[in-house]
Write a protein that holds these residues in place. Structure first.
Motif, PDB file in Angstrom:
ATOM      1  N   ASP A 239       0.932  -1.101  -0.008  1.00  0.00           N
ATOM      2  CA  ASP A 239       0.063   0.044   0.041  1.00  0.00           C
ATOM      3  C   ASP A 239       0.856   1.154  -0.076  1.00  0.00           C
ATOM      4  O   ASP A 239       2.192   1.365   0.461  1.00  0.00           O
ATOM      5  N   ILE A 240       0.237   2.265  -0.498  1.00  0.00           N
ATOM      6  CA  ILE A 240       1.290   3.620  -0.695  1.00  0.00           C
ATOM      7  C   ILE A 240       0.632   4.541   0.322  1.00  0.00           C
ATOM      8  O   ILE A 240      -0.597   4.700   0.461  1.00  0.00           O
ATOM      9  N   GLU A 241       1.494   5.378   0.738  1.00  0.00           N
ATOM     10  CA  GLU A 241       1.178   6.409   1.351  1.00  0.00           C
ATOM     11  C   GLU A 241       1.676   7.901   1.045  1.00  0.00           C
ATOM     12  O   GLU A 241       2.992   7.868   0.786  1.00  0.00           O
ATOM     13  N   ARG A 242       0.727   8.814   0.189  1.00  0.00           N
ATOM     14  CA  ARG A 242       1.270   9.751  -0.375  1.00  0.00           C
ATOM     15  C   ARG A 242       1.801  10.978   0.424  1.00  0.00           C
ATOM     16  O   ARG A 242       1.145  11.334   1.463  1.00  0.00           O
TER      17      ARG A 242
ATOM     18  N   VAL B 177      13.317 -10.039   4.434  1.00  0.00           N
ATOM     19  CA  VAL B 177      12.483  -8.779   4.693  1.00  0.00           C
ATOM     20  C   VAL B 177      11.451  -9.133   3.609  1.00  0.00           C
ATOM     21  O   VAL B 177      11.800  -9.166   2.333  1.00  0.00           O
ATOM     22  N   LYS B 178      10.225  -9.186   4.025  1.00  0.00           N
ATOM     23  CA  LYS B 178       9.056  -9.663   3.239  1.00  0.00           C
ATOM     24  C   LYS B 178       8.353  -8.316   2.389  1.00  0.00           C
ATOM     25  O   LYS B 178       8.314  -7.462   3.191  1.00  0.00           O
ATOM     26  N   GLY B 179       8.460  -8.484   1.280  1.00  0.00           N
ATOM     27  CA  GLY B 179       7.794  -7.295   0.442  1.00  0.00           C
ATOM     28  C   GLY B 179       9.001  -6.560  -0.249  1.00  0.00           C
ATOM     29  O   GLY B 179       9.070  -5.790  -1.129  1.00  0.00           O
ATOM     30  N   LYS B 180      10.225  -6.840   0.160  1.00  0.00           N
ATOM     31  CA  LYS B 180      11.412  -6.319  -0.621  1.00  0.00           C
ATOM     32  C   LYS B 180      11.479  -6.948  -2.048  1.00  0.00           C
ATOM     33  O   LYS B 180      11.466  -7.858  -2.382  1.00  0.00           O
ATOM     34  N   ASP B 181      11.915  -6.016  -3.029  1.00  0.00           N
ATOM     35  CA  ASP B 181      12.067  -6.319  -4.460  1.00  0.00           C
ATOM     36  C   ASP B 181      13.334  -7.257  -4.560  1.00  0.00           C
ATOM     37  O   ASP B 181      14.147  -7.316  -3.660  1.00  0.00           O
TER      38      ASP B 181
ATOM     39  N   LEU C 134      12.307   2.232   7.331  1.00  0.00           N
ATOM     40  CA  LEU C 134      13.411   1.491   6.675  1.00  0.00           C
ATOM     41  C   LEU C 134      13.228   1.764   5.176  1.00  0.00           C
ATOM     42  O   LEU C 134      12.529   1.880   4.304  1.00  0.00           O
ATOM     43  N   SER C 135      14.804   1.978   4.371  1.00  0.00           N
ATOM     44  CA  SER C 135      14.873   2.555   3.364  1.00  0.00           C
ATOM     45  C   SER C 135      15.898   1.389   2.812  1.00  0.00           C
ATOM     46  O   SER C 135      16.814   0.843   3.023  1.00  0.00           O
ATOM     47  N   PHE C 136      15.453   1.186   1.323  1.00  0.00           N
ATOM     48  CA  PHE C 136      16.416   0.378   0.360  1.00  0.00           C
ATOM     49  C   PHE C 136      16.565   0.978  -0.724  1.00  0.00           C
ATOM     50  O   PHE C 136      15.449   1.214  -1.509  1.00  0.00           O
TER      51      PHE C 136
ATOM     52  N   ILE D 218       8.894  -7.003   7.712  1.00  0.00           N
ATOM     53  CA  ILE D 218       7.772  -6.903   7.117  1.00  0.00           C
ATOM     54  C   ILE D 218       7.734  -5.442   6.578  1.00  0.00           C
ATOM     55  O   ILE D 218       7.559  -4.468   7.370  1.00  0.00           O
ATOM     56  N   LEU D 219       7.571  -5.203   5.384  1.00  0.00           N
ATOM     57  CA  LEU D 219       7.288  -3.762   4.744  1.00  0.00           C
ATOM     58  C   LEU D 219       5.849  -3.499   4.655  1.00  0.00           C
ATOM     59  O   LEU D 219       5.291  -4.156   3.835  1.00  0.00           O
ATOM     60  N   LYS D 220       5.641  -2.564   5.334  1.00  0.00           N
ATOM     61  CA  LYS D 220       4.034  -2.185   5.659  1.00  0.00           C
ATOM     62  C   LYS D 220       3.505  -1.474   4.424  1.00  0.00           C
ATOM     63  O   LYS D 220       2.602  -1.718   3.705  1.00  0.00           O
ATOM     64  N   THR D 221       4.124  -0.273   4.368  1.00  0.00           N
ATOM     65  CA  THR D 221       3.561   0.767   3.452  1.00  0.00           C
ATOM     66  C   THR D 221       4.745   1.519   2.679  1.00  0.00           C
ATOM     67  O   THR D 221       5.842   1.921   3.524  1.00  0.00           O
ATOM     68  N   GLU D 222       4.638   1.760   1.676  1.00  0.00           N
ATOM     69  CA  GLU D 222       5.550   2.473   0.860  1.00  0.00           C
ATOM     70  C   GLU D 222       5.192   4.022   0.881  1.00  0.00           C
ATOM     71  O   GLU D 222       4.175   4.319   0.662  1.00  0.00           O
TER      72      GLU D 222
END
Length: 1001
Positions: free
Chosen positions: A24-27, A254-258, A276-278, A291-295
């Motif tokens: 999910d995204i958060e603007r 890390v779940k959700g990481k590309d 967390l930034s990648f 777990i990566l929740k929101t980008e």
């Protein structure tokens, strides 16, 4: 593998893709700053914030300070001897420290100056790294592998510890990585692929790992006092965790990481979240970091860092984030964001939206564009259908109206078409709907501007400029009607009438047959673009000159424009929300107009597609969501969710100039609250900025100079405020908020006193008044004195005339009288003489001589008046002449004049006359009263004085007695003459022995 190889490999991993995330995204409102915005260069070394919230930025070639609007280069100066590749650290007491090659400097925020507090070993040629602050001690790590502790209060060195770690003084391409945090006095370092756990308090190494050849030197963070997080080159979807107690490591998936390799990574807390930034993407994660929740994305739904990897993240004083990137400059993320949605294909030129139809029942948002056909999005803002061209057309269509029919299909209006297109419910088929018209072909067809006038289950009416189209849903047909030959852009259904505008007139039409009912003059609009009506049936007219509230007769009830506080007068579209608030799109964003006619402005910085919107591009969904179309897509929102944020705005004066020069060099401008200036330094300029949760450009600034301005003045775009002030007292006031406030209270005040020139000061004017009064008094006194002196001179003249008369009288007495006596004496003798003999003839002859002597005496008096000055010799000559005359009249008396006079002795004429007359009177008295046989005059010069002595051998007299009893004119005249002439005059006389008269001049 060397560090250089690792860096090169990681650089290759920096991806350029801007894929939408799976989460999910958060603007968030994100700003990007690079060299185009004033950044010194795109490669940043370090960033930090001072107490004023200014962002300090270090580069390989210098230091800059950023206030949120302007970048200012900080030059090398006293206290800051170096500015290259510097590190920043903000202490717990808010002091900002700067580490550079020559040591550490402290920034004095009150004076905007620097003090060097630590001098490093110059041979290191590298700035010391800040480890962090622990128990009030700031620790730094130097290139010679020394850890130095500096007290935060005194800034004195309290410890220096040689660690024994490898030095890197001579290694230009290497420096150790220090963990981002300190836990229980412990810190971790990466040195030559090895992890070291160091105790700052006890100054000793606790543990170290075996070499880890794949570890990257860009990420290191303590998870607890015995475990540290890092990443390596082999793990694309996981972090690594090293345990110093067990000396083991493990993987944290890390779940959700590309699938891209981790080039850069950061972990930091933000707003009670763990971030967390990648690489270039920023996520909210859970406490396990797995777990990566929101980008977090920007308002264009693109990763906040764009295509550049994030190297460092810092939070400012108001909770906003600054992202330092590898080579893409700075990215700023605003903490508070309005829940605006954004619909776009990603290219501005393809998203010029003319019309919107929200069909949320079918999860569709239709956007008709100019030059890119029809865009269909779902409510998640994803493009699900794109109809660029209509059947039989080769060019992209201009779709300016979309109407949903009762059966669920959609009617599309396209500029230039003489038919309407029906789009099937499943969005798969298009067919044309004929238009019945009586207009000639050159006047028929759909115009550019369009809007839905009204719609029900049976029909809909669409206006395209000067034409109305009635659509019959059951017959699936449309009819075309021309309503005016003039230019028009919009219309509104009001009761049973349609209101439109053309040629400075409101036109009222019958909604049934479109016949004209009436026209009302309605001027000074600069063209009407849109209409709206509220629940009380008050009509709102949006124009190029603001908003007009009118009644059904066209009477203007109120006019809102820039003077009323509107940020922009060009009103593109209007709609009322569920709560009765009016929302308007403009060239400067969207305005919310409250019941009290106050305004709240929203701009692209708040999440809108752009600041510029389009005419009639507005729609309201059945659930109350509002949609506005503009030049770069569609913005939507629920008005109830657009609420103000509580924020404490700090307004800072950043610069004050006087006569175009910095007013203060020893004190920071933001510390100034009083200014005293002379009259010739009265050109003032002020720069200021608001620091708070939003970007400075998002605030509306107001200022006024009390003593000059009667009302608040709105300052757009943070322009420099300038004043030219005459002498007087003033107060410069500044205010900032999200909306214009006519009753604002100043957030910052500066009291200003411009001193007048000395000739305008109270003391000078008072002195001038006193001088004027003194001059007037003096003039009056002088006038009166002149009159008095004139009178006095008159009286003196009168007195002088009297004195002169007396003098002449004395002269006549002393001279003419003498000769007259002689004449009288001879006349008596002649009267006694009876014969005509010789004696008679002699007497007659003497009378003739006496008469001549009288004339001579008169001549002598005239002589005295001929010249201004006479010499003593001249006077003595006159005395001799006088004595010669007496000799003839008194042959029985022997006269004698002897002696010399002072050669340079000069007498003024009246003194000369007085002197001669005194001598004459003395001789005359001796001849007439003393019965003298001998009269002698002796002249001599003694010590610069002239001395005359008149001696006779007469009978003598008692001088005092004579003077008192007789008061004779002769003696008194002689005494008075002596006084008037300033002579020393004495008389000595004894009865029977004669008299001696002495005159000294």
């Amino acid at each position: 593998m060397t560090n250089l190889k690792i860096i090169l490999l990681l650089f290759l991993f920096e991806g350029n893709g801007l894929r939408l995330p799976a989460q999910d995204i958060e603007r968030f409102n994100t700003f990007s700053y690079n060299v185009n915005e004033g950044l010194l260069q795109s490669t940043i070394w370090d960033i930090a914030f001072d107490k004023n919230n200014f962002c300090w930025i270090s580069f390989p070639n210098g230091i800059q300070k950023f206030d949120g609007k302007k970048f200012t280069t900080v030059p090398v100066q006293a206290g800051l001897p170096d500015d290259k590749l510097s590190y920043f650290f903000r202490c717990s007491n808010d002091e900002l420290l700067i580490s550079h090659q020559q040591g550490i400097s402290r920034y004095d925020i009150n004076n905007n100056s620097f003090t060097q507090m630590y001098i490093s070993d110059i041979s290191a040629k590298k700035p010391a790294q800040f480890i962090g602050e622990d128990d009030g001690i700031v620790y730094i790590y130097s290139a010679n592998a020394t850890i130095t502790g500096i007290d935060c209060q005194t800034y004195k060195i309290v410890s220096e510890t040689k660690t024994g770690f490898p030095e890197y003084v001579s290694n230009a391409g290497y420096q150790p990585k220090i963990s981002d945090n300190i836990i229980n006095h412990r810190v971790t370092l990466i040195i030559n692929f090895t992890l070291y756990l160091w105790d700052l308090k006890n100054k000793k190494l606790l543990r170290q790992s075996a070499p880890l050849p794949d570890i990257t030197p860009f990420f290191l963070k303590l998870k607890n006092e015995n475990e540290v997080l890092y990443n390596d080159l082999k793990m694309n979807n996981a972090l690594r965790l090293y345990n110093f107690t067990t000396l083991t490591e493990r993987v944290l998936p890390v779940k959700g990481k590309d699938d891209r390799p981790i080039g850069r990574c950061t972990i930091f807390p933000w707003q009670n979240k763990i971030m967390l930034s990648f690489n270039n993407r920023l996520y909210e994660t859970d406490s396990t970091l797995q777990i990566l929740k929101t980008e977090l994305v920007n308002f264009k739904n693109v990763p906040v860092a764009g295509s550049q990897s994030i190297t460092r993240v810092k939070e400012d004083n108001f909770g906003n984030l600054y992202l330092q990137t590898v080579s893409g400059g700075l990215k700023k993320i605003i903490r508070n964001n309005y829940p605006f949605k954004y619909y776009s294909t990603g290219k501005a030129e393809d998203n010029f939206v003319l019309t919107i139809l929200p069909d949320k029942v079918n999860n569709r948002i239709f956007a008709g564009t100019s030059g890119n056909g029809l865009l269909v999005f779902d409510t998640m803002q994803r493009l699900v259908k794109h109809i660029k061209t209509l059947p039989g057309q080769s060019l992209p269509s201009i779709i300016n109206a979309v109407v949903k029919t009762a059966k669920g299909s959609y009617f599309l209006f396209a500029t230039g078409e003489r038919r309407i297109w029906e789009l099937s419910k499943d969005l798969l088929q298009l067919k044309s709907i004929p238009i019945s018209t009586s207009l000639p072909q050159n006047k028929s067809g759909i115009s550019y501007f369009a809007n839905l006038v009204f719609q029900n289950d049976k029909e809909a009416v669409v206006q395209t400029q000067n034409k109305l189209f009635r659509i019959n849903f059951s017959a699936n047909m449309a009819t075309e009607h021309i309503i005016t030959n003039s230019y028009t852009m919009s219309g509104l259904l009001f009761d049973s009438s349609i209101i439109t505008h053309a040629d400075d007139e409101l036109i009222f039409l019958s909604a049934g047959d479109f016949n004209e009912l009436k026209r009302i003059s309605f001027k000074n609009t600069g063209y009407v673009r849109c209409f709206a009506k509220d629940k009380q049936n008050v009509i709102y007219v949006g124009s190029n000159k603001g908003i007009f509230k009118i009644d059904s007769n066209g009477t203007i009830l109120q006019h809102l424009d820039k003077k009323s506080g509107l940020a922009d007068e060009c009103i593109y579209a209007m709609v009322f929300d569920e709560d009765g608030f009016l929302w308007c799109s403009t060239n400067k964003g969207i305005l919310k107009i409250n019941a009290d006619n106050s305004f709240h402005q929203f701009k692209k910085e708040d999440g809108l597609q752009e600041n510029e919107f389009n005419t009639n591009a507005v729609a309201k969904a059945e659930d109350g969501e509002l949609f506005f179309g503009g030049v770069n897509g569609v913005s939507s929102f629920y008005s109830s969710a657009i609420k103000g944020f509580e924020e404490k705005i700090s307004l800072i004066i950043t610069e004050i100039k006087v006569n175009n020069e910095a007013a203060f060099t020893d004190t920071a401008a933001w510390r100034i609250d009083k200014i005293d200036l002379p009259y010739n330094k009265n050109s003032l300029a002020f720069d200021f900025i608001a620091m708070a949760n939003n970007n400075p450009d998002q605030y509306i600034y107001q200022y006024r100079m009390k003593g000059v301005d009667n009302e608040w003045i709105q300052n757009n775009s943070l322009q420099t405020v300038r004043y030219y002030l005459p002498p007087g007292n003033y107060v410069f006031q500044v205010f900032a908020s999200r909306s214009f406030d006519t009753n604002a209270s100043a957030m910052k005040e500066i009291h200003i006193k411009i001193h007048p020139p000395f000739w305008k000061t109270w003391w000078f004017l008072t002195g001038l008044l006193f001088l004027f009064i003194t001059i007037i008094a003096y003039s009056i006194n002088r006038y009166n004195r002149t009159r008095y002196q004139r009178k006095l001179r008159f009286f003196e003249t009168e007195n002088k005339m009297r004195i002169e008369r007396e003098r002449i009288s004395r002269d006549l007495h002393d001279n003419i009288g003498t000769y007259a006596n002689a004449v009288l004496y001879n006349a008596e003798l002649l009267g006694d003489e009876n014969n005509d003999g010789g004696r008679r003839n002699e007497l007659i002859r003497d009378l003739g001589f006496a008469s001549k002597d009288i004339i001579t005496s008169l001549r002598e008096t005239v002589w005295a008046l001929k010249q201004e000055n006479y010499s003593a010799e001249d006077c003595l000559v006159r005395i001799r002449n006088f004595i010669q005359l007496f000799t003839r009249h008194y042959p029985h008396i022997k006269f004698k004049v002897e002696g010399d006079v002072p050669k340079e002795k000069i007498l003024q004429y009246n003194k000369a006359l007085h002197l001669v007359r005194i001598v004459q009177e003395a001789v005359s008295n001796a001849t007439r009263h003393a019965d003298a046989k001998n009269i002698s005059i002796f002249s001599s010069a003694e010590n610069g004085h002239w001395k005359l002595i008149v001696i006779d051998d007469g009978i003598g007299f008692d001088y005092k007695e004579k003077k008192e009893l007789l008061k004779g004119n002769g003696l008194n005249n002689m005494s008075q003459r002596a006084v008037d002439a300033g002579l020393v005059f004495t008389i000595n006389s004894i009865k029977g022995t004669g008299s001696v008269i002495t005159i000294i001049f």
